[in-house]
Write a protein that holds these residues in place. Structure first.
Motif: not given
Length: 210
Positions: A1-5
């Protein structure tokens, strides 16, 4: 999971519940400490039922020691492991009185030195009583972190370390409460209620309904 999500998840949880807090009933840091100590392998509802009787009788460590083991054991006997918890509670109260002037210490090391107090309990007290941005990982948070892929880990310490590292600073104080409430009431163990989950579209659970 990326930081934006991850950020979007916490923004959504904050929007859904701007001021989350524990469901344990307490008036002082001492009462919170005892409530969390009693909550191991017990529900908050069950603990609150017992502490509603206990805290009027013994609101301070001095009063708890004066209550004595027999009366304490009788008062909390509706909670699982109540005999062991009664012994730990009194041993903790004795240390608080003898070593900390009757006050709950605000350091992890001192808290974890108390009988029956582990890392999770210390994290809850540091966060909820003293406003420190700790993240206590229980079975609910462990499940949510792994299921959503927010902070997957093989054990609670790995999940705690990842949540601490990955959670944006402005959400860290409340992250524990948001995630435990999500796990307790929505992202349940046997059957997650994805249809009413506030982060359903952001979650990476592979088995969730499309």
């Amino acid at each position: 999971m990326n930081a934006a999500k991850r950020r979007a998840i916490f923004e959504r949880l904050r929007e859904d519940n701007p001021q989350p807090t524990t469901e344990l009933l307490y008036d002082t840091p001492f009462q919170l400490l005892i409530a969390v100590l009693l909550s191991a392998q017990a529900t908050d509802v069950g603990v609150n039922k017992a502490t509603r009787r206990l805290f009027p009788l013994a609101p301070t460590p001095e009063a708890m020691l004066a209550l004595g083991e027999a009366r304490l054991t009788e008062t909390i006997q509706t909670i699982g492991l109540y005999r062991t918890k009664a012994k730990n509670t009194l041993a903790t109260c004795r240390i608080l009185v003898e070593q900390h002037g009757g006050e709950v210490p605000q350091s992890r090391e001192a808290l974890e030195a108390l009988p029956g107090v582990g890392r999770k309990t210390a994290n809850v007290v540091l966060n909820t009583a003293f406003g420190q941005p700790t993240i206590a990982v229980d079975t609910h948070i462990f499940r949510v972190a792994n299921r959503t892929r927010l902070a997957p880990g093989k054990d609670v310490r790995e999940v705690e370390d990842k949540l601490t590292r990955f959670t944006p600073p402005e959400f860290r104080l409340d992250a524990h409460h948001w995630l435990i409430l999500l796990g307790r009431y929505v992202c349940k163990a046997r059957k997650p209620e994805c249809a009413r989950c506030p982060i359903q579209d952001l979650c990476e659970y592979p088995a969730k309904p499309v």
